[in-house]
Design a protein around this motif. Structure first.
Motif, short mmCIF file in Angstrom:
data_model
loop_
_atom_site.label_atom_id
_atom_site.label_comp_id
_atom_site.label_asym_id
_atom_site.label_seq_id
_atom_site.Cartn_x
_atom_site.Cartn_y
_atom_site.Cartn_z
N ILE A 105 0.87 -1.17 0.00
CA ILE A 105 0.00 0.00 0.00
C ILE A 105 0.91 1.22 0.00
O ILE A 105 1.83 1.33 0.81
CB ILE A 105 -0.93 -0.01 1.23
N HIS A 106 0.65 2.14 -0.94
CA HIS A 106 1.53 3.28 -1.17
C HIS A 106 0.80 4.59 -0.90
O HIS A 106 -0.39 4.70 -1.16
CB HIS A 106 1.99 3.32 -2.63
N ASP A 107 1.55 5.59 -0.42
CA ASP A 107 0.96 6.92 -0.30
C ASP A 107 1.20 7.69 -1.60
O ASP A 107 1.77 7.14 -2.55
CB ASP A 107 1.50 7.67 0.94
N LYS A 108 0.77 8.93 -1.63
CA LYS A 108 0.87 9.73 -2.85
C LYS A 108 2.31 10.07 -3.23
O LYS A 108 2.59 10.43 -4.36
CB LYS A 108 0.05 11.00 -2.68
N PRO A 145 -7.40 1.91 -12.58
CA PRO A 145 -6.58 0.74 -12.27
C PRO A 145 -5.72 0.31 -13.47
O PRO A 145 -6.09 0.54 -14.62
CB PRO A 145 -7.60 -0.35 -11.93
N ALA A 146 -4.58 -0.28 -13.19
CA ALA A 146 -3.68 -0.75 -14.24
C ALA A 146 -3.29 -2.19 -13.94
O ALA A 146 -3.13 -2.57 -12.78
CB ALA A 146 -2.43 0.12 -14.29
N SER A 147 -3.15 -2.98 -14.99
CA SER A 147 -2.71 -4.36 -14.87
C SER A 147 -1.71 -4.61 -15.98
O SER A 147 -2.01 -4.37 -17.15
CB SER A 147 -3.89 -5.31 -14.97
N ILE A 190 1.75 -7.00 -12.19
CA ILE A 190 1.37 -5.98 -11.22
C ILE A 190 -0.04 -5.50 -11.52
O ILE A 190 -0.35 -5.18 -12.67
CB ILE A 190 2.33 -4.77 -11.23
N ARG A 191 -0.86 -5.47 -10.49
CA ARG A 191 -2.17 -4.85 -10.57
C ARG A 191 -2.13 -3.67 -9.62
O ARG A 191 -1.94 -3.84 -8.42
CB ARG A 191 -3.27 -5.81 -10.19
N ALA A 192 -2.27 -2.48 -10.16
CA ALA A 192 -2.24 -1.27 -9.36
C ALA A 192 -3.64 -0.68 -9.32
O ALA A 192 -4.28 -0.51 -10.36
CB ALA A 192 -1.26 -0.26 -9.95
N MET A 193 -4.10 -0.40 -8.10
CA MET A 193 -5.42 0.18 -7.92
C MET A 193 -5.29 1.48 -7.13
O MET A 193 -4.52 1.53 -6.17
CB MET A 193 -6.33 -0.79 -7.16
N PRO A 194 -6.02 2.51 -7.54
CA PRO A 194 -5.93 3.77 -6.81
C PRO A 194 -6.62 3.67 -5.44
O PRO A 194 -7.56 2.89 -5.27
CB PRO A 194 -6.67 4.76 -7.71
N ARG A 195 -6.11 4.45 -4.48
CA ARG A 195 -6.74 4.58 -3.16
C ARG A 195 -7.33 5.97 -3.08
O ARG A 195 -6.68 6.95 -3.47
CB ARG A 195 -5.70 4.41 -2.04
N HIS A 255 -0.75 -2.07 -4.64
CA HIS A 255 -0.14 -2.96 -5.64
C HIS A 255 -0.33 -4.41 -5.21
O HIS A 255 0.01 -4.77 -4.08
CB HIS A 255 1.36 -2.70 -5.75
N LEU A 256 -0.85 -5.19 -6.11
CA LEU A 256 -0.95 -6.63 -5.94
C LEU A 256 0.03 -7.22 -6.95
O LEU A 256 -0.12 -7.01 -8.16
CB LEU A 256 -2.37 -7.11 -6.22
N VAL A 257 1.07 -7.91 -6.46
CA VAL A 257 2.17 -8.36 -7.32
C VAL A 257 2.33 -9.87 -7.23
O VAL A 257 2.34 -10.44 -6.14
CB VAL A 257 3.49 -7.67 -6.92
N ARG A 258 2.47 -10.48 -8.40
CA ARG A 258 2.63 -11.94 -8.46
C ARG A 258 3.87 -12.26 -9.29
O ARG A 258 4.10 -11.69 -10.35
CB ARG A 258 1.38 -12.54 -9.12
N ASP A 259 4.66 -13.19 -8.81
CA ASP A 259 5.83 -13.68 -9.55
C ASP A 259 5.33 -14.66 -10.60
O ASP A 259 4.76 -15.70 -10.28
CB ASP A 259 6.79 -14.38 -8.58
N ILE A 260 5.51 -14.30 -11.87
CA ILE A 260 5.04 -15.16 -12.97
C ILE A 260 6.21 -15.72 -13.77
O ILE A 260 6.04 -16.13 -14.91
CB ILE A 260 4.04 -14.40 -13.89
N THR A 261 7.38 -15.77 -13.16
CA THR A 261 8.59 -16.23 -13.85
C THR A 261 8.42 -17.66 -14.36
O THR A 261 8.74 -17.93 -15.53
CB THR A 261 9.81 -16.12 -12.91
N GLU A 262 7.94 -18.56 -13.52
CA GLU A 262 7.77 -19.96 -13.96
C GLU A 262 6.80 -20.05 -15.13
O GLU A 262 7.04 -20.80 -16.08
CB GLU A 262 7.27 -20.82 -12.81
N ARG A 263 5.71 -19.31 -15.08
CA ARG A 263 4.74 -19.33 -16.17
C ARG A 263 5.36 -18.82 -17.46
O ARG A 263 5.18 -19.42 -18.53
CB ARG A 263 3.51 -18.48 -15.80
N LYS A 264 6.12 -17.75 -17.39
CA LYS A 264 6.75 -17.20 -18.59
C LYS A 264 7.78 -18.17 -19.16
O LYS A 264 7.87 -18.33 -20.39
CB LYS A 264 7.42 -15.85 -18.27
#
Length: 172
Positions: free
Chosen positions: A47-50, A102-104, A118-123, A135-144
């Motif tokens: 969770i990030h501030d401005k 939101p950005a994905s 990365i899924r970024a959602m505004p607060r 930010h919701l972040v997932r390691d997708i290295t194995e999938r790639k």
């Protein structure tokens, strides 16, 4: 006597105090349940501030990003996600903070040596002003890596390792 002037008896006051304590205990329990849920998530959550400071993170994020104890200032997200000292040029997460949309996205992050999603959602605050992002972040290295292997398998012959018909026509 003072309570009686307010129209309350000692019994009523004791009941109000008991109800208030019960409500406070329920709030504390609810907060604990939320924190436990937040920390049990396997995806990294920050969770990030401005000002791009990471103000809260779950256990997965702390391990994933090797975060220090967050009670200090200067925990800039771009430092821990990208290893740089200023916001990343063209970062969809930064755009999310500007636009409120939101950005994905997926990217290979050389600093982390990982492919990440990365899924970024505004607060927002109660007045609908943007106050930061989540930010919701997932390691997708194995999938790639598996996608690359599957792509190679789809265009080459197992026995010879040479291009098969699909690979031949792709090269043409």
């Amino acid at each position: 006597d003072a309570y009686e002037k307010l129209g309350r008896t000692n019994d009523q006051l004791e009941q109000e105090i008991t109800e208030r304590k019960k409500a406070e205990e329920e709030i504390i329990q609810s907060q604990k349940e939320w924190e436990d849920t937040f920390d049990i998530m396997t995806d990294a959550i920050t969770i990030h501030d401005k000002d791009f400071n990471i103000i809260k993170s779950n256990t997965s994020a702390e391990k994933f990003l090797d975060l220090p104890f967050l009670k200090t200032n200067g925990t800039k997200c771009y430092k821990f996600y990208h290893g740089i000292n200023k916001p990343l040029e063209g970062c969809p997460s930064c755009d999310c903070m500007k636009t409120g949309t939101p950005a994905s996205f997926e990217l290979y992050e050389p600093y982390l040596k990982k492919n990440i999603e990365i899924r970024a959602m505004p607060r927002f605050d109660s007045k609908k002003n943007i106050i930061g992002t989540i930010h919701l972040v997932r390691d997708i290295t194995e999938r790639k890596e598996m996608e690359v292997k599957l792509e190679i398998m789809s265009i080459t012959d197992d026995l010879t390792g040479l291009y098969n018909r699909r690979g031949f026509f792709t090269m043409l």
